[in-house]
Design an enzyme around this catalytic site. Sequence first.
Site, PDB file in Angstrom:
ATOM      1  N   ASN A 198      22.904  82.183 -50.950  1.00 51.66           N
ATOM      2  CA  ASN A 198      22.641  83.792 -51.969  1.00 51.66           C
ATOM      3  C   ASN A 198      23.822  83.633 -52.809  1.00 51.66           C
ATOM      4  O   ASN A 198      25.104  83.555 -52.472  1.00 51.66           O
ATOM      5  CB  ASN A 198      23.363  84.392 -50.437  1.00 51.66           C
ATOM      6  CG  ASN A 198      23.198  86.250 -50.721  1.00 51.66           C
ATOM      7  OD1 ASN A 198      23.342  86.644 -51.508  1.00 51.66           O
ATOM      8  ND2 ASN A 198      23.683  86.639 -49.677  1.00 51.66           N
TER       9      ASN A 198
ATOM     10  N   LYS B 230      25.239  86.282 -54.177  1.00 51.09           N
ATOM     11  CA  LYS B 230      25.620  87.675 -54.464  1.00 51.09           C
ATOM     12  C   LYS B 230      25.891  87.856 -55.307  1.00 51.09           C
ATOM     13  O   LYS B 230      24.823  87.947 -56.429  1.00 51.09           O
ATOM     14  CB  LYS B 230      26.785  86.950 -53.904  1.00 51.09           C
ATOM     15  CG  LYS B 230      26.423  86.765 -51.637  1.00 51.09           C
ATOM     16  CD  LYS B 230      27.880  86.829 -50.982  1.00 51.09           C
ATOM     17  CE  LYS B 230      27.788  86.114 -49.648  1.00 51.09           C
ATOM     18  NZ  LYS B 230      28.249  86.857 -48.988  1.00 51.09           N
TER      19      LYS B 230
ATOM     20  N   HIS C 218      21.183  91.980 -45.272  1.00 56.18           N
ATOM     21  CA  HIS C 218      22.698  90.897 -45.259  1.00 56.18           C
ATOM     22  C   HIS C 218      23.441  92.014 -44.543  1.00 56.18           C
ATOM     23  O   HIS C 218      23.769  93.211 -44.951  1.00 56.18           O
ATOM     24  CB  HIS C 218      23.022  90.462 -46.426  1.00 56.18           C
ATOM     25  CG  HIS C 218      23.998  89.574 -46.629  1.00 56.18           C
ATOM     26  ND1 HIS C 218      25.281  90.542 -46.658  1.00 56.18           N
ATOM     27  CD2 HIS C 218      23.824  87.953 -46.158  1.00 56.18           C
ATOM     28  CE1 HIS C 218      25.621  88.997 -46.912  1.00 56.18           C
ATOM     29  NE2 HIS C 218      25.611  88.091 -46.939  1.00 56.18           N
TER      30      HIS C 218
ATOM     31  N   GLU D 277      26.742  92.184 -45.879  1.00 54.39           N
ATOM     32  CA  GLU D 277      27.584  93.592 -46.696  1.00 54.39           C
ATOM     33  C   GLU D 277      26.351  94.476 -47.317  1.00 54.39           C
ATOM     34  O   GLU D 277      26.938  95.350 -47.450  1.00 54.39           O
ATOM     35  CB  GLU D 277      27.383  92.721 -47.986  1.00 54.39           C
ATOM     36  CG  GLU D 277      28.635  91.449 -47.588  1.00 54.39           C
ATOM     37  CD  GLU D 277      28.645  90.097 -48.695  1.00 54.39           C
ATOM     38  OE1 GLU D 277      27.311  89.895 -49.499  1.00 54.39           O
ATOM     39  OE2 GLU D 277      29.321  89.259 -47.696  1.00 54.39           O
TER      40      GLU D 277
ATOM     41  N   GLU E 263      23.726  85.713 -38.848  1.00 60.21           N
ATOM     42  CA  GLU E 263      25.307  85.780 -39.709  1.00 60.21           C
ATOM     43  C   GLU E 263      25.839  86.559 -39.073  1.00 60.21           C
ATOM     44  O   GLU E 263      26.284  87.377 -39.558  1.00 60.21           O
ATOM     45  CB  GLU E 263      24.753  86.237 -41.295  1.00 60.21           C
ATOM     46  CG  GLU E 263      23.824  84.996 -41.893  1.00 60.21           C
ATOM     47  CD  GLU E 263      24.243  85.007 -43.417  1.00 60.21           C
ATOM     48  OE1 GLU E 263      24.075  84.427 -43.936  1.00 60.21           O
ATOM     49  OE2 GLU E 263      24.855  86.161 -43.685  1.00 60.21           O
TER      50      GLU E 263
ATOM     51  N   GLY F 100      31.993  83.947 -45.504  1.00 58.66           N
ATOM     52  CA  GLY F 100      33.079  84.339 -46.651  1.00 58.66           C
ATOM     53  C   GLY F 100      34.870  83.845 -46.714  1.00 58.66           C
ATOM     54  O   GLY F 100      35.126  84.304 -47.002  1.00 58.66           O
TER      55      GLY F 100
ATOM     56  N   SER G 122      30.360  80.359 -43.845  1.00 63.61           N
ATOM     57  CA  SER G 122      30.987  79.802 -44.139  1.00 63.61           C
ATOM     58  C   SER G 122      29.854  78.331 -43.449  1.00 63.61           C
ATOM     59  O   SER G 122      31.025  77.387 -43.207  1.00 63.61           O
ATOM     60  CB  SER G 122      32.263  79.453 -43.204  1.00 63.61           C
ATOM     61  OG  SER G 122      32.637  80.905 -43.883  1.00 63.61           O
TER      62      SER G 122
HETATM   63  P1  PGA Z   1      29.240  82.587 -46.632  1.00 62.70           P
HETATM   64  O1  PGA Z   1      27.959  83.534 -46.966  1.00 62.70           O
HETATM   65  O2  PGA Z   1      28.842  80.956 -46.714  1.00 62.70           O
HETATM   66  O3  PGA Z   1      29.888  82.232 -48.117  1.00 62.70           O
HETATM   67  O4  PGA Z   1      30.067  82.536 -45.481  1.00 62.70           O
HETATM   68  C1  PGA Z   1      26.769  83.488 -46.222  1.00 62.70           C
HETATM   69  C2  PGA Z   1      26.485  84.924 -46.755  1.00 62.70           C
HETATM   70  O5  PGA Z   1      26.895  86.041 -46.842  1.00 62.70           O
HETATM   71  O6  PGA Z   1      25.228  84.821 -46.361  1.00 62.70           O
END
Ligand code: PGA
Length: 263
Positions: free
Chosen positions: A9, A11, A94, A96, A166, A172, A212
Amino acid sequence: MRRPLIAGNWKMNLNRSDAVALAKGLADASTPDEVDVLVCPSNVYLDAVSAAASGSKVALGAQDVYFESNGAFTGETSTDMLSDVGCSHVILGHSERRNVIGEPDELINKKLKATLAAGLTPVLCVGELLEEREAGKTMDVVTAQFDGSLAGVSEADVQKTVIAYEPVWAIGTGKTATPEQAQEVHADLRKLLAERYNQQTADTVRILYGGSVKPDNAAMLMSQPDIDGALVGGASLKVDSFTGIINASVPQAAPCSINKPRS
Ligand code: PGA
């Protein structure tokens, strides 16, 4: 029996030339045949990434979609448009989009149904906030997201859906769920699939872990029985780290024993 899927992803990151270079690097990388690979760039670069990865095993996905097929929906993108540029997958729900942009389950549900109706594969994200985990509410939250996002979705369609667990506190932050913490929720999600649908559906649906994931923790996560792959943010933005995760997602071949001393 469930093929591993490693999804990137991207983003709201990268510019055009970086996105194309990353897609080309992944298309040229040698990765195990038994792992499916997906990248989800910004919509602006879908076309360019599609061309850069064409003819390779790297599949293309979008990070979101709108549920109407066309018309006066300023700023939105339809499933037909995504298919037209070569997408096969769409990330939906997601954290976010849920927590920063404020998408409720009802909207995610409409998008998920439109995605399936268009023959695209949804990657439905669910996951709890830190305070929800600390209050012992992880499965309540995840179950509500599951039920809300999948309301009215048939057994045949849910079998085509990928679920991504997730935990929001792991996204992140560099703070990965332990393999045991992730496995526990994945097993509960599979139980939920069996309860709401049936065992065959539970055995079929791929459940990815996200939050992560890095090359050095991927193998431990992926070795858990109910973890079928990863949804990767930060570590998907470099060829080396993403291919490191792809390679770690299948057990390594047993070391060769030709140098064993004779007995
Ligand atoms: P990250 O993001 O690997 O940077 O923690 C995962 C995601 O949001 O799908």
